[in-house]
Design an enzyme around this catalytic site. Structure first.
Site, mmCIF file in Angstrom:
data_model
loop_
_atom_site.group_PDB
_atom_site.id
_atom_site.type_symbol
_atom_site.label_atom_id
_atom_site.label_comp_id
_atom_site.label_asym_id
_atom_site.label_seq_id
_atom_site.Cartn_x
_atom_site.Cartn_y
_atom_site.Cartn_z
ATOM 1 N N HIS A 207 95.541 89.833 44.593
ATOM 2 C CA HIS A 207 95.422 89.924 46.066
ATOM 3 C C HIS A 207 94.770 91.268 46.395
ATOM 4 C CE1 HIS A 207 97.295 89.357 50.285
ATOM 5 N NE2 HIS A 207 96.414 90.348 50.351
ATOM 6 N N HIS B 136 91.777 93.429 49.012
ATOM 7 C CA HIS B 136 90.800 93.528 50.110
ATOM 8 C C HIS B 136 89.689 94.474 49.687
ATOM 9 C CE1 HIS B 136 93.434 91.548 53.077
ATOM 10 N NE2 HIS B 136 94.401 92.071 52.333
ATOM 11 N N LYS C 116 93.189 80.767 51.718
ATOM 12 C CA LYS C 116 94.148 81.713 52.291
ATOM 13 C C LYS C 116 94.584 81.250 53.671
ATOM 14 C CE LYS C 116 96.442 85.526 52.985
ATOM 15 N NZ LYS C 116 96.772 86.756 52.324
ATOM 16 N N HIS D 156 100.001 84.175 53.848
ATOM 17 C CA HIS D 156 100.572 85.359 54.494
ATOM 18 C C HIS D 156 101.825 84.866 55.208
ATOM 19 C CE1 HIS D 156 100.384 89.412 56.445
ATOM 20 N NE2 HIS D 156 101.296 88.789 57.177
ATOM 21 N N HIS E 205 102.367 89.020 48.820
ATOM 22 C CA HIS E 205 103.065 90.270 49.146
ATOM 23 C C HIS E 205 104.481 90.051 49.705
ATOM 24 C CE1 HIS E 205 101.290 89.085 52.916
ATOM 25 N NE2 HIS E 205 100.119 89.618 52.658
ATOM 26 N N ASP F 57 97.310 93.976 47.227
ATOM 27 C CA ASP F 57 97.045 94.035 48.668
ATOM 28 C C ASP F 57 96.452 95.385 49.041
ATOM 29 O OD1 ASP F 57 96.813 93.049 51.211
ATOM 30 O OD2 ASP F 57 98.902 93.375 51.770
HETATM 31 O O1 DOR Z 1 98.657 95.671 55.372
HETATM 32 C C1 DOR Z 1 97.864 94.754 55.401
HETATM 33 N N1 DOR Z 1 96.529 94.965 55.449
HETATM 34 N N2 DOR Z 1 98.323 93.512 55.417
HETATM 35 C C2 DOR Z 1 97.530 92.458 55.595
HETATM 36 O O2 DOR Z 1 98.020 91.368 55.625
HETATM 37 C C3 DOR Z 1 96.073 92.640 55.824
HETATM 38 C C4 DOR Z 1 95.596 93.897 55.279
HETATM 39 C C5 DOR Z 1 94.223 94.275 55.779
HETATM 40 O O3 DOR Z 1 93.319 93.449 55.732
HETATM 41 O O4 DOR Z 1 94.047 95.422 56.205
HETATM 42 ZN ZN ZN Z 2 96.306 91.311 52.175
#
Ligand code: DOR
Ligand code: ZN
Length: 355
Positions: A21, A23, A107, A144, A182, A255
């Site tokens: 997971h 970003h 997702k 989520h 998460h 995450d």
């Molecule tokens: O803390 C987070 N940041 N939780 C999420 O679900 C999304 C993520 C983000 O894209 O910044």
């Molecule tokens: Zn995330």
């Protein structure tokens, strides 16, 4: 392969880990952060919450190319793409993206639950056709797991989601393979443990290390704010127990979610902890504290591929424990601005040896 630990526990060789997971964002931010992950991890499940989101196979294909183009020359890293589920998502498109090997999961963001989730799902009924098709073809749904009802306390949103959304969904579609992303509560851990099949959970680095005091006690610390928000200490302890248990249903999903400092350090700061660069060092510390270094490999390198039906990596990485803690820069400079690295509030003695 069992972790090779020497008797003084200062050196650990593991199959190369994966992050289930992550970003990576896009543009200058993508170029700035991608190698923090690619240096240590062979593959990562890439979150699709860009603006606009990665909805179709075509979007995912183009984004995958941008990620590969952002890697430094010679770096081997495989982005495992996901599709962002919207109420307009076509089952055919999802199935085609899965068949071709491009998309590994879909997702589900409940609309309004987190960063860039406006295009997410308001009414699960509207995506039933897509979910049924995914159940048929064995494509995992990454969830989520928080309700968005403003009447529900933010610290209860995961537990309420499990009861009112996830459990009914699993009863209705027991063949659907689901990853609870998460997980932050004992309720989540217990729910996964109680499932017979088709359910797993990712755990982040930061939720194994901080509880909600880190965000709120003695001053407000925006770099510890993420979603789902960190909970009470008893929940953190339950997450740690799950991570080090060796139970194949739990695996790493960092995450890691970079935001530039001005968007974190302001009156309405974004959610996300950027942990990619020191994730492995932090995890080795946690597993060492729990007397479970021999289970780190299962958590970071074996359980995830097994759930996703992929082979574990053949390459290895080596972690060493040094007397002098590793000094990580507090911030990563990106073309979009500085991004603060997660501070675990303990010295990090474990580091990945660069190959
Ligand atoms: O803390 C987070 N940041 N939780 C999420 O679900 C999304 C993520 C983000 O894209 O910044
Ligand atoms: Zn995330």
């Amino acid at each position: 392969m069992p972790a090779e630990t020497t008797s003084d526990l200062t050196r650990l060789t593991l199959r190369r880990p994966d992050d289930w997971h992550l970003h990576l964002r896009d543009g200058a931010m993508l170029r700035g952060v991608v190698d923090s992950t690619a240096r240590h991890f062979a593959r990562a499940i890439i979150m699709p919450n860009l603006v606009p989101p990665v909805v179709t196979a075509q979007d995912a294909n183009a984004y995958k190319k941008r990620i590969l183009d952002a890697l430094p020359a010679g770096r081997r890293f495989e982005p495992l793409m996901t599709l962002y589920l919207t109420e307009g998502t076509q089952a055919e498109d999802v199935a085609a993206a899965h068949d071709s090997g491009l998309a590994k999961a879909v997702k589900l963001y409940p609309a309004g639950a987190t960063t860039n989730s406006q295009s997410g799902v308001r009414d699960l009924e509207k995506v039933t056709g897509v979910l049924e098709r995914m159940a048929e073809i064995g494509m995992p749904l990454c969830v989520h797991g928080e309700v968005t009802d403003p009447a529900i306390d933010i610290f209860d949103r995961e537990a309420v989601f499990i009861e009112t959304v996830l459990d009914p969904l699993r009863r209705r579609l027991p063949e659907l393979r689901i990853v609870m992303e998460h997980v932050t509560t004992r309720n989540g851990v217990d729910y996964v443990r109680g499932a017979q099949r088709n359910l797993a959970a990712t755990l982040t680095v930061h939720h194994l290390i901080i509880n909600r005091n880190a965000i709120l006690a003695g001053g407000i610390r925006p770099h510890y704010y993420c979603l789902p928000v960190a909970k009470r200490e008893e929940h953190r302890l339950a997450l740690r127990a799950a991570a080090v248990s060796g139970d194949p249903r739990f695996f790493l999903g960092t995450d890691s979610a970079p935001h530039v400092d001005p968007l974190k350090e302001c009156a309405c700061g974004c959610a996300g902890c950027f942990t990619a660069a020191n994730a492995m060092g932090c995890l080795a510390h946690v597993f060492e504290q729990e007397g479970a270094l021999d289970r780190l490999e299962a958590f970071v390198s074996l359980n995830g591929p097994a759930f996703y039906g992929l082979p574990a990596n053949e390459e290895t990485i080596t972690l060493v424990r040094r007397e002098t803690p590793t000094r990580f820069p507090a911030k990563l400079e990106t073309g979009d601005g500085p991004v603060t690295l997660f501070d675990p509030m303990f010295p990090i003695h474990w580091d990945v040896v660069e190959e």
